[in-house]
Design a protein around this motif. Sequence first.
Motif, PDB file in Angstrom:
ATOM      1  N   MET A 134       0.520  -1.469  -0.323  1.00 24.97           N
ATOM      2  CA  MET A 134       0.189   0.007   0.182  1.00 24.97           C
ATOM      3  C   MET A 134       0.837   1.372   0.144  1.00 24.97           C
ATOM      4  SD  MET A 134      -3.342  -0.553  -0.461  1.00 24.97           S
ATOM      5  CE  MET A 134      -3.437  -2.288  -0.212  1.00 24.97           C
ATOM      6  N   ALA A 135       2.178   1.445   0.740  1.00 27.13           N
ATOM      7  CA  ALA A 135       3.353   2.469   0.435  1.00 27.13           C
ATOM      8  C   ALA A 135       3.473   2.798  -0.306  1.00 27.13           C
ATOM      9  CB  ALA A 135       3.990   2.359   1.721  1.00 27.13           C
ATOM     10  N   SER A 136       3.434   1.078  -1.434  1.00 32.29           N
ATOM     11  CA  SER A 136       4.558   1.971  -2.894  1.00 32.29           C
ATOM     12  C   SER A 136       3.450   2.140  -3.505  1.00 32.29           C
ATOM     13  CB  SER A 136       4.725   0.429  -3.042  1.00 32.29           C
ATOM     14  OG  SER A 136       3.680  -0.484  -3.424  1.00 32.29           O
ATOM     15  N   ILE A 137       1.978   1.853  -3.111  1.00 36.12           N
ATOM     16  CA  ILE A 137       1.614   2.464  -3.654  1.00 36.12           C
ATOM     17  C   ILE A 137       1.402   4.216  -4.258  1.00 36.12           C
ATOM     18  CG2 ILE A 137      -1.233   2.407  -4.692  1.00 36.12           C
ATOM     19  CD1 ILE A 137      -1.706  -0.289  -4.065  1.00 36.12           C
ATOM     20  N   ARG A 138       1.395   4.031  -2.704  1.00 31.83           N
ATOM     21  CA  ARG A 138       0.834   6.182  -2.191  1.00 31.83           C
ATOM     22  C   ARG A 138       2.317   6.836  -3.009  1.00 31.83           C
ATOM     23  NH1 ARG A 138       1.161   6.901   3.829  1.00 31.83           N
ATOM     24  NH2 ARG A 138       0.570   4.946   3.801  1.00 31.83           N
ATOM     25  N   GLN A 139       3.277   5.830  -2.995  1.00 35.48           N
ATOM     26  CA  GLN A 139       4.694   6.720  -3.389  1.00 35.48           C
ATOM     27  C   GLN A 139       4.499   6.630  -5.279  1.00 35.48           C
ATOM     28  OE1 GLN A 139       8.048   7.157  -2.015  1.00 35.48           O
ATOM     29  NE2 GLN A 139       8.674   7.651  -3.624  1.00 35.48           N
ATOM     30  N   SER A 140       3.397   5.528  -5.368  1.00 36.95           N
ATOM     31  CA  SER A 140       3.469   5.920  -7.408  1.00 36.95           C
ATOM     32  C   SER A 140       1.695   6.708  -6.625  1.00 36.95           C
ATOM     33  CB  SER A 140       3.566   4.805  -7.953  1.00 36.95           C
ATOM     34  OG  SER A 140       1.900   4.348  -7.301  1.00 36.95           O
ATOM     35  N   ALA A 141       1.899   7.385  -6.596  1.00 35.10           N
ATOM     36  CA  ALA A 141       0.171   8.184  -6.388  1.00 35.10           C
ATOM     37  C   ALA A 141       0.923   9.687  -6.655  1.00 35.10           C
ATOM     38  CB  ALA A 141      -0.707   7.707  -5.747  1.00 35.10           C
ATOM     39  N   VAL A 142       1.633   9.487  -5.310  1.00 32.53           N
ATOM     40  CA  VAL A 142       1.674  11.089  -5.580  1.00 32.53           C
ATOM     41  C   VAL A 142       2.183  12.208  -6.681  1.00 32.53           C
ATOM     42  CG1 VAL A 142       3.720  12.976  -4.631  1.00 32.53           C
ATOM     43  CG2 VAL A 142       2.457  10.480  -2.994  1.00 32.53           C
ATOM     44  N   PRO A 143       1.287  12.940  -7.393  1.00 31.70           N
ATOM     45  CA  PRO A 143       1.333  13.186  -8.570  1.00 31.70           C
ATOM     46  C   PRO A 143       3.254  13.949  -8.884  1.00 31.70           C
ATOM     47  CG  PRO A 143      -0.344  14.182  -7.553  1.00 31.70           C
ATOM     48  CD  PRO A 143       0.194  13.368  -6.545  1.00 31.70           C
ATOM     49  N   GLY A 144       3.365  13.629  -9.441  1.00 32.56           N
ATOM     50  CA  GLY A 144       4.019  14.927 -10.183  1.00 32.56           C
ATOM     51  C   GLY A 144       5.331  15.209  -9.718  1.00 32.56           C
ATOM     52  N   GLN A 160       8.806  13.526  -8.812  1.00 29.20           N
ATOM     53  CA  GLN A 160       9.437  12.584  -8.973  1.00 29.20           C
ATOM     54  C   GLN A 160       9.249  11.487 -10.562  1.00 29.20           C
ATOM     55  OE1 GLN A 160      11.306  11.510  -5.786  1.00 29.20           O
ATOM     56  NE2 GLN A 160      12.047  14.193  -5.342  1.00 29.20           N
ATOM     57  N   GLU A 161       8.418  11.651 -11.039  1.00 25.85           N
ATOM     58  CA  GLU A 161       8.186  10.286 -12.366  1.00 25.85           C
ATOM     59  C   GLU A 161       7.943  10.485 -13.176  1.00 25.85           C
ATOM     60  OE1 GLU A 161       3.805   7.759 -10.151  1.00 25.85           O
ATOM     61  OE2 GLU A 161       3.798   9.848 -11.665  1.00 25.85           O
ATOM     62  N   SER A 162       9.191   9.198 -14.031  1.00 25.81           N
ATOM     63  CA  SER A 162       9.182   9.403 -14.734  1.00 25.81           C
ATOM     64  C   SER A 162       8.152   9.009 -16.237  1.00 25.81           C
ATOM     65  CB  SER A 162      10.826   8.779 -15.663  1.00 25.81           C
ATOM     66  OG  SER A 162      10.000   6.835 -15.391  1.00 25.81           O
ATOM     67  N   GLU A 163       8.462   9.470 -17.953  1.00 29.22           N
ATOM     68  CA  GLU A 163       7.405   8.814 -18.019  1.00 29.22           C
ATOM     69  C   GLU A 163       7.053   7.569 -18.305  1.00 29.22           C
ATOM     70  OE1 GLU A 163       7.486  11.249 -21.774  1.00 29.22           O
ATOM     71  OE2 GLU A 163       6.145   9.501 -22.458  1.00 29.22           O
ATOM     72  N   GLU A 164       8.157   6.691 -17.984  1.00 32.48           N
ATOM     73  CA  GLU A 164       7.784   5.321 -18.144  1.00 32.48           C
ATOM     74  C   GLU A 164       7.121   5.047 -16.525  1.00 32.48           C
ATOM     75  OE1 GLU A 164       8.842   3.702 -21.051  1.00 32.48           O
ATOM     76  OE2 GLU A 164       7.934   1.902 -19.286  1.00 32.48           O
ATOM     77  N   GLN A 165       7.468   5.748 -15.744  1.00 34.43           N
ATOM     78  CA  GLN A 165       6.502   5.249 -14.209  1.00 34.43           C
ATOM     79  C   GLN A 165       5.014   6.132 -14.723  1.00 34.43           C
ATOM     80  OE1 GLN A 165       8.512   7.223 -11.965  1.00 34.43           O
ATOM     81  NE2 GLN A 165      10.078   5.562 -11.778  1.00 34.43           N
ATOM     82  N   GLN A 166       5.354   7.229 -15.136  1.00 35.35           N
ATOM     83  CA  GLN A 166       3.849   7.766 -15.226  1.00 35.35           C
ATOM     84  C   GLN A 166       2.653   6.420 -16.141  1.00 35.35           C
ATOM     85  OE1 GLN A 166       3.985  11.508 -16.940  1.00 35.35           O
ATOM     86  NE2 GLN A 166       4.828  12.458 -14.745  1.00 35.35           N
ATOM     87  N   TYR A 203      12.351   1.725 -10.976  1.00 30.97           N
ATOM     88  CA  TYR A 203      11.226   0.562 -11.626  1.00 30.97           C
ATOM     89  C   TYR A 203      12.077   0.296 -12.212  1.00 30.97           C
ATOM     90  CZ  TYR A 203       7.767   2.625  -8.816  1.00 30.97           C
ATOM     91  OH  TYR A 203       6.938   3.305  -7.926  1.00 30.97           O
ATOM     92  N   GLY A 204      13.521   0.732 -13.033  1.00 29.13           N
ATOM     93  CA  GLY A 204      14.424   0.121 -13.859  1.00 29.13           C
ATOM     94  C   GLY A 204      14.712  -1.325 -14.156  1.00 29.13           C
ATOM     95  N   GLU A 205      15.859  -1.835 -13.348  1.00 29.07           N
ATOM     96  CA  GLU A 205      16.387  -2.133 -13.985  1.00 29.07           C
ATOM     97  C   GLU A 205      16.466  -4.349 -14.021  1.00 29.07           C
ATOM     98  OE1 GLU A 205      20.129  -0.625 -13.458  1.00 29.07           O
ATOM     99  OE2 GLU A 205      18.246  -0.512 -15.082  1.00 29.07           O
ATOM    100  N   PRO A 206      15.327  -4.144 -12.369  1.00 32.63           N
ATOM    101  CA  PRO A 206      14.916  -5.531 -11.855  1.00 32.63           C
ATOM    102  C   PRO A 206      14.195  -5.861 -13.055  1.00 32.63           C
ATOM    103  CG  PRO A 206      15.399  -4.600  -9.797  1.00 32.63           C
ATOM    104  CD  PRO A 206      15.178  -3.289 -11.155  1.00 32.63           C
ATOM    105  N   MET A 207      13.429  -4.909 -13.600  1.00 30.09           N
ATOM    106  CA  MET A 207      12.052  -6.045 -14.628  1.00 30.09           C
ATOM    107  C   MET A 207      12.727  -5.732 -15.272  1.00 30.09           C
ATOM    108  SD  MET A 207      10.144  -6.368 -11.950  1.00 30.09           S
ATOM    109  CE  MET A 207      11.373  -5.656 -10.423  1.00 30.09           C
ATOM    110  N   SER A 208      13.397  -5.535 -16.214  1.00 28.59           N
ATOM    111  CA  SER A 208      13.597  -5.412 -17.727  1.00 28.59           C
ATOM    112  C   SER A 208      13.784  -6.803 -18.467  1.00 28.59           C
ATOM    113  CB  SER A 208      15.851  -4.735 -17.488  1.00 28.59           C
ATOM    114  OG  SER A 208      16.282  -5.350 -17.262  1.00 28.59           O
TER     115      SER A 208
END
Lengths: 140, 271
Positions: free
Chosen positions: A1-11, A13-19, B202-207
């Motif tokens: 759940m914490a990881s989701i919260r991390q990824s859900a914080v908008p804008g 340090q999210e790369s385009e790939e992560q987005q 998110y990069g390496e381990p998943m590649s």
Amino acid sequence: MASIRQSAVPGSQESEEQQRIRFQTELEFVQCLANPNYLNFLAQRGYFKDPTFVNYLKYLQYWKEPKYAKYLKYPQCLFFLELLQYEHFRKELVNSQCAKFIDDQQLLHWQHYQRKRLTLLQEEMASQRALQQPPKEKPG
Amino acid sequence: MTIQISSQNEFNSYVSTHLFFLFSNLTEIFPSNVISFRELFEVAATPKSQQKPDAMDSITLVELVTMKDKEIKETLKLAAEQAEIQKTIDELRTEVDKRDAEIKHLQKNLKEAETILSTAIYQAKQKLTAINQANNRKISSEELIKFAHRISASNAVASPPTWMPGDPRRPYPTDFEMRLGFLGKVGDLPLNTPVLQSQGSYGEPMSSNRNTAQTEGTPTSSSAGWHSELGLGASGGNSQILADFKGPKTESEDVGFMSSDSSSSSLSSDE
């Protein structure tokens, strides 16, 4: 759940790939909410009691906007998403009978268009048959 | 009209009081006339010797009678004039009634026009709000048609015409489709703990898994549409949910997890 919260914080340090990944996962997840059996599954595992999860559901409501909604294949998920905002609904979903009832109603609603069309066609055929019968009786 | 009516009322009241006065005059005059006539006949009938000492002279009596007669004649003339006036009063009254009826008719028309206009204005306002609402949320028709095609072609909102109870297709993504999807593939990753630890990267381990996820994703063309139009990638974010998602697969029978077969068999009773 914490990881989701991390990824859900908008804008932040999210790369385009992560987005992109986040978009895809949230798209799939929100559409999974259209499945009442899956909702029952989540309820029975206590996900709906987690305030983080509840906040996540609240956050997912951005899919209602047209620019996001156009990517949805199962738009019924938005209806369930709105219902899931209410605690009473989340509590009720623990019962499998409740989930079953919702599933039945959903299926019947799904078939509504076809049923309506069928009755319309049947009425049309009946009226045509009625029109054909009097001319047949006249010569006889 | 109101001014005329009030003057009409005054005229009416004046005339009525005057008529009453005239009538009372006549009623007063008649008894005195009768008395004077009676006295005259008494005086004329009896001879001079039998007359009462205080009886009036016949001359004064005759004078009295003629005076009374004159009064009667004058009063009658007045009565005739009053009758004329009364006729004009009646005519004026009918005129007034006619005008009143016309006013009522006009009032009714005005009221009808007001209601029609108010409904028209209300509907116009509604139309305006609808127009404003539409202008605020503009969507190109092409996008709308694309969306409509997307949700209808896959039978997501309307059941296929040949659907029968027992058909596994559903208006929502079934568990089978879910497992084939992106989220389902991520759950197949063998290493869960490194994923959780490396939240920032998110990069390496998943590649290594990225390619496998892609190749597995493409054969499922029917369900691929609902994942997204973008390329597939790996994610570590939702693996927590997915671990639980995939874990109790064996327990799914006990819990009643997405048992589409049982639900379809029970639905057959509805049809």
